[in-house]
Design an enzyme around this catalytic site. Structure first.
Site, PDB file in Angstrom:
ATOM      1  N   PRO A 149       0.070  -2.800   2.263  1.00 39.64           N
ATOM      2  CA  PRO A 149       1.220  -1.922   2.487  1.00 39.64           C
ATOM      3  C   PRO A 149       2.503  -2.742   2.554  1.00 39.64           C
ATOM      4  CG  PRO A 149      -0.038  -2.209   4.524  1.00 39.64           C
ATOM      5  CD  PRO A 149      -0.825  -2.872   3.434  1.00 39.64           C
ATOM      6  N   SER A 177       2.641   2.321   2.603  1.00 41.68           N
ATOM      7  CA  SER A 177       3.317   2.026   3.871  1.00 41.68           C
ATOM      8  C   SER A 177       4.006   3.263   4.456  1.00 41.68           C
ATOM      9  CB  SER A 177       4.369   0.942   3.621  1.00 41.68           C
ATOM     10  OG  SER A 177       5.331   0.928   4.647  1.00 41.68           O
ATOM     11  N   THR A 199      -1.291  -0.328  11.618  1.00 41.15           N
ATOM     12  CA  THR A 199      -0.717  -1.667  11.815  1.00 41.15           C
ATOM     13  C   THR A 199      -0.356  -1.865  13.281  1.00 41.15           C
ATOM     14  OG1 THR A 199       0.074  -1.703   9.558  1.00 41.15           O
ATOM     15  CG2 THR A 199       1.147  -3.224  11.084  1.00 41.15           C
ATOM     16  N   HIS A 215       0.616 -10.538   9.248  1.00 43.45           N
ATOM     17  CA  HIS A 215       1.764  -9.880   8.626  1.00 43.45           C
ATOM     18  C   HIS A 215       2.550 -10.879   7.752  1.00 43.45           C
ATOM     19  CE1 HIS A 215       3.824  -5.875   9.201  1.00 43.45           C
ATOM     20  NE2 HIS A 215       4.754  -6.498   8.493  1.00 43.45           N
ATOM     21  N   VAL A 242      -2.373 -15.018   0.521  1.00 40.56           N
ATOM     22  CA  VAL A 242      -3.210 -14.998  -0.694  1.00 40.56           C
ATOM     23  C   VAL A 242      -2.291 -15.057  -1.929  1.00 40.56           C
ATOM     24  CG1 VAL A 242      -4.886 -13.668  -2.018  1.00 40.56           C
ATOM     25  CG2 VAL A 242      -4.957 -13.609   0.487  1.00 40.56           C
ATOM     26  N   ARG A 243      -2.463 -16.087  -2.737  1.00 38.64           N
ATOM     27  CA  ARG A 243      -1.555 -16.283  -3.870  1.00 38.64           C
ATOM     28  C   ARG A 243      -2.239 -16.494  -5.215  1.00 38.64           C
ATOM     29  NH1 ARG A 243       0.920 -14.459  -0.552  1.00 38.64           N
ATOM     30  NH2 ARG A 243       2.863 -15.103   0.433  1.00 38.64           N
TER      31      ARG A 243
END
Ligand code: FMN
Ligand code: 173
Length: 423
Positions: free
Chosen positions: A121, A150, A202, A315, A349-350
Site C-alpha cells: 500500500p 492504501s 497498518t 514501513h 526489497v529491490r
C-alpha cells in the site's frame, strides 16, 4: 555501459513496441527476458533496478522526491533495511538437473497465488503520475500481482476496484480512533462491496514519523492545493455527513479544512490496543493481516488475537528511525509463529535476489513498495508493469541458476543461504 533513458526516448519507443505490453503467463518471465529483453528491441524503461529511483526522480518535483525517497530521522533504519539483505548470500547448487523455469507460485490465505509478490500500500499516488492508483491497480491485475490499496489513496475505493478488474485486491486500513468506528465500518463495507478480499491493518503509522525532507519542503500531500490522498474520505457517505454536521458546510466548500480533518481522522495520533482487533474481526469477514510487526512477541500476540497474517515491516524506515533492518527481524519472528500465520515481508526489497532471501527466511510473500512507485513515475501503468515483470524475471532466473526448483519452503528455505559474517 548503462543505457541512458530519457522521457523523449520513452515516448519514441512506446510507439513501436508491442511485445512487452502483452500479458505474460506467470511462469514465462525468464523466457521473456531472453527473447524480448535481449534480442528484439531497446526497452522503454531500464531493466537496471538501481536506476528506477534515479529515472523517476528526474521526472518528479523536489517535494515529491523528498516524500517518496525520504525516510525518518537520519535514514539509519532505511539503510539497515538494505544492509540486512547483504548479510545473507544465496549459495547455488550444481548438477541438480533443473527442470527449467522455477515455479513462483505461493500460498497465502489458503489459496495459491501465481507469484510471491504483492503491491504494497502506497498512498497519494497521483503525486507520481496523474493516473495514480488506477494505473498501478491496472498493472497489478495484468501481471497477476495482488494489489493492496492504501487508505490514503488519491482514487476512491470503487474506482480502484474498477481499474483492477478481475485482479486480486486487498484493502489497507489506516485505522481511525474508536470514536470514529462508524467511519471505519463504512470504509470496510465499501471495500467488501468493491471486491477487496483481505484487510491489511497498518499498526506503525497512527501518526507520521519524523521526516526531515518533508519538513524542509513544508510538504504534506493531503494539504497541497490539489488535496492528494483524501479520495476515500471525501467519497465516504458517513464521513461526508459527519463533516456537514460538524462544520455546517459541504467538503467542497472548505477543502483545506476537510483535508486536515480527514488526515486527523485516519492518523489519530494514538495507537489502538490488542483488544481493539476484535472490532475489526466483527466487521470484516475475510482474512485480517497486521502490518508493521517487528518483533516475535508481537507476532505471538497476533496469533493469540486470531488474525490470519502479519507483515514484517518497518514501513521502509519511514516511521521509527534507529530501528533494526526489517529482514534482520524476520528469522526470529518466523521461528516464533511457525505455520500459524501467513508471513508477508517488506522494507528494502529491490531485486529478485532480495525476494528470494526473504522467502528463504520464511516469508510467504514480499510486498514491493518504492520500486513500483518509481515505475509509476517513470511511465504510469506500463512503468509499474515493467518493474513488476523485471523483479519476477530476475527472481525466476536467480532461482533457476541457483538450482532452486520453486519458492515453496520445500525448495527455498534457509538451507540455500549463508550468513556472510559466518564465512
Ligand atoms: C510514498 C510512500 C507511501 C506509503 N504509503 C503507505 C500507506 O498509505 N499505507 C501503508 O500501510 N504503508 C505505506 N507505505 C509503506 C509501504 O507500504 C511499505 O511498507 C514500504 O514502502 C516498504 O519499504 P520500501 O519501499 O523501502 O521497500 C508507504 C511508503 C511510501 C514510500
Ligand atoms: O508516507 C507514508 O509512509 C504513508 O504511509 C502515508 C502517509 C500519509 C499519506 C500517504 C501515505
Amino acid at each position: 555501459m548503462a543505457a541512458q533513458f530519457k522521457v523523449s526516448d520513452n515516448v519514441a519507443h512506446r510507439t513501436n513496441r508491442t511485445a512487452e505490453t502483452r500479458t505474460v503467463h506467470p511462469t514465462d518471465y525468464e523466457k521473456q527476458i531472453y527473447e524480448q529483453g535481449l534480442k528484439y528491441y531497446r526497452p522503454q524503461f531500464t531493466f537496471q533496478a538501481s536506476q528506477w529511483q534515479i529515472e523517476a526522480e528526474k521526472l518528479m518535483s523536489a517535494d515529491s522526491v523528498g516524500y517518496v525517497s525520504g525516510n525518518a530521522g537520519t535514514g539509519e533504519t532505511a539503510r539497515k533495511n538494505r544492509e540486512a539483505f547483504q548479510k545473507w548470500s544465496i549459495v547455488p547448487k550444481r548438477l541438480v538437473k533443473t527442470k527449467g523455469l522455477s515455479d513462483l507460485s505461493t500460498t497465502v490465505f489458503d489459496k495459491q497465488e501465481p507469484v510471491p509478490i504483492a503491491i504494497a500500500p502506497v498512498g497519494v499516488q497521483q503525486i507520481f503520475n496523474p493516473d495514480g492508483e488506477s494505473a498501478s491497480a491496472a498493472a497489478a491485475a495484468k501481471e497477476n500481482v495482488p494489489y493492496i490499496m492504501s487508505t490514503a489513496s488519491s482514487t476512491s475505493i470503487e474506482d480502484v476496484a474498477q481499474a483492477n478488474g478481475d485482479g486480486t485486491r486487498w484493502f489497507q486500513l489506516y485505522w481511525p480512533s474508536n470514536e470514529h468506528n462508524d467511519i471505519t465500518i463504512s470504509m470496510l463495507d465499501r471495500a467488501k462491496k468493491a471486491g477487496f478480499t483481505a484487510l491489511f491493518v497498518t499498526l506503525d503509522t497512527y501518526i507520521l514519523g519524523w521526516r526531515p525532507s518533508d519538513m524542509d519542503h513544508g510538504y504534506n500531500p493531503f494539504l497541497r492545493s490539489d488535496k492528494i490522498g483524501v479520495a476515500i474520505g471525501f467519497s465516504d457517505p458517513v464521513y461526508r455527513k459527519q463533516f456537514k454536521q460538524k462544520y455546517g458546510c459541504e467538503i467542497e466548500d472548505d477543502m483545506h479544512n476537510a483535508a486536515a480533518d480527514w488526515s486527523a481522522t485516519i492518523f489519530p495520533g494514538t495507537s489502538h490496543s490488542w483488544e481493539d482487533i476484535k472490532f475489526l474481526q466483527d466487521h470484516w469477514d475475510g482474512p485480517i493481516v497486521l502490518k508493521g510487526i517487528q518483533n516475535a512477541a508481537d507476532a505471538e500476540k497476533a496469533v493469540e488475537a486470531g488474525v490470519k497474517g502479519i507483515v514484517v515491516s518497518n514501513h521502509g524506515g519511514r516511521q521509527v528511525d534507529g530501528g533494526p533492518g526489517s529482514l534482520s527481524m524476520l528469522p526470529s519472528i518466523v521461528k516464533a509463529v511457525g505455520d500459524r500465520l501467513d508471513v508477508f515481508f517488506d522494507s528494502g526489497v529491490r531485486c529478485g535476489a532480495d525476494i528470494a532471501k526473504a522467502l528463504a527466511l520464511g516469508a510467504d510473500m514480499c510486498l514491493i513498495g518504492r520500486p513500483y512507485a518509481y515505475g509509476l513515475a517513470m511511465g504510469g501503468e506500463e512503468g509499474v508493469s515493467h518493474v513488476l515483470k523485471s523483479l519476477l524475471g530476475d527472481l525466476q532466473l536467480t532461482l533457476h541458476l541457483a538450482g532452486i526448483e520453486s519458492v515453496s519452503p520445500k525448495h527455498l528455505n534457509s538451507s540455500v543461504l549463508v550468513r556472510e559474517d559466518q564465512l
